[in-house]
Design an enzyme around this catalytic site. Structure first.
Site, PDB file in Angstrom:
ATOM      1  CG  HIS A 293      -0.283   0.482   2.488  1.00 15.23           C
ATOM      2  ND1 HIS A 293      -0.223   1.812   2.861  1.00 15.23           N
ATOM      3  CD2 HIS A 293       0.352  -0.210   3.474  1.00 15.23           C
ATOM      4  CE1 HIS A 293       0.405   1.916   4.024  1.00 15.23           C
ATOM      5  NE2 HIS A 293       0.773   0.707   4.419  1.00 15.23           N
ATOM      6  CB  CYS A 294       1.366   4.218  -1.696  1.00 14.61           C
ATOM      7  SG  CYS A 294       0.149   4.181  -3.030  1.00 14.61           S
ATOM      8  CG  ASN A 295       0.118   8.542   1.078  1.00 11.15           C
ATOM      9  OD1 ASN A 295       1.240   8.182   0.726  1.00 11.15           O
ATOM     10  ND2 ASN A 295      -0.075   9.304   2.136  1.00 11.15           N
TER      11      ASN A 295
ATOM     12  CB  SER B  13       1.036   0.589  -3.597  1.00 13.15           C
ATOM     13  OG  SER B  13      -0.171   1.185  -4.040  1.00 13.15           O
TER      14      SER B  13
END
Length: 216
Positions: A146-148, A154
């Site tokens: 995941h990222c933001n 991601s």
């Protein structure tokens, strides 16, 4: 009816109407510029804390998780911070490639964190090998990347991982990932890097990123 020359001659700044312009900065400050004639008065408007934001807030949680492989999932920070979602997908490992996003359950999952900026000139390829090593370590469990927002960083890491491990071209790999997570949309710089990515580039890029000269 006055001629243009007469109107110009009779012009007076005192007859100009007062003009107000409200400016909202990215930090949420609101400034009011009031023009009267050739002078301007600038004052800062008081803003309630809950509305002091220079961009539109999205308060809806994004819990959609893209199923890439039995051991590999893709999502946003919302999914990574929702214990029910992590439990539902039997997640054991979490790869956090966001910037400024804390790991929510450090005592319950195995984490790896790489703070990557979502900027077109960020060398995303230099992170692929390090991410791939962690993903491979998690194959006996289930890993969430995941990222933001689960849209750019991601997604790029997952695409790069698949291209590296399966030696597949960008086009088909991107289509596969986007079908699993429709929100997938790497920034233009990442897209260009991935289109030109060759598996043999990953090791060299990783070494360069971790070299002493790059850390100064």
């Amino acid at each position: 009816m006055q001629s243009l020359a007469q109107e110009i001659k009779s012009f007076s700044k005192a007859n100009l109407r007062k003009q107000c312009t409200r400016v909202t900065t990215l930090s949420g400050r609101r400034i009011i510029e009031t023009w009267k004639g050739s002078t301007v008065q600038v004052v800062e408007e008081t803003v309630q804390p809950e509305t002091a934001c220079g961009y539109i807030q999205d308060n809806n949680w994004d819990l959609q998780v893209g199923y890439i492989k039995p051991y590999l999932l893709l999502g946003s920070q919302d999914a990574a911070h929702d214990f029910g979602t992590l439990k539902k997908y039997k997640v054991t490992h979490i790869l956090n490639v966001a910037y400024g996003v804390e790991n929510a359950f450090p005592d319950l999952f195995i984490y790896k964190t790489l703070s990557i900026l979502d900027l077109p000139d960020t060398d995303i390829i230099s992170y692929i090998e390090e991410c791939a090593q962690f993903i491979d370590q998690a194959k006996k469990g289930v890993l969430l990347v995941h990222c933001n927002s689960g849209v750019s960083r991601s997604v790029s890491v997952v695409i790069g991982y698949l291209m590296l491990k399966e030696n597949q071209p960008f086009g088909g790999t991107f289509a596969l990932v986007k079908s699993a997570r429709p929100a997938s949309c790497p920034n233009p710089g990442f897209m260009e890097q991935l289109k030109n990515f060759r598996p043999q580039d990953a090791t060299q890029a990783n070494v360069q990123r971790n070299s002493p000269s790059q850390k100064r």
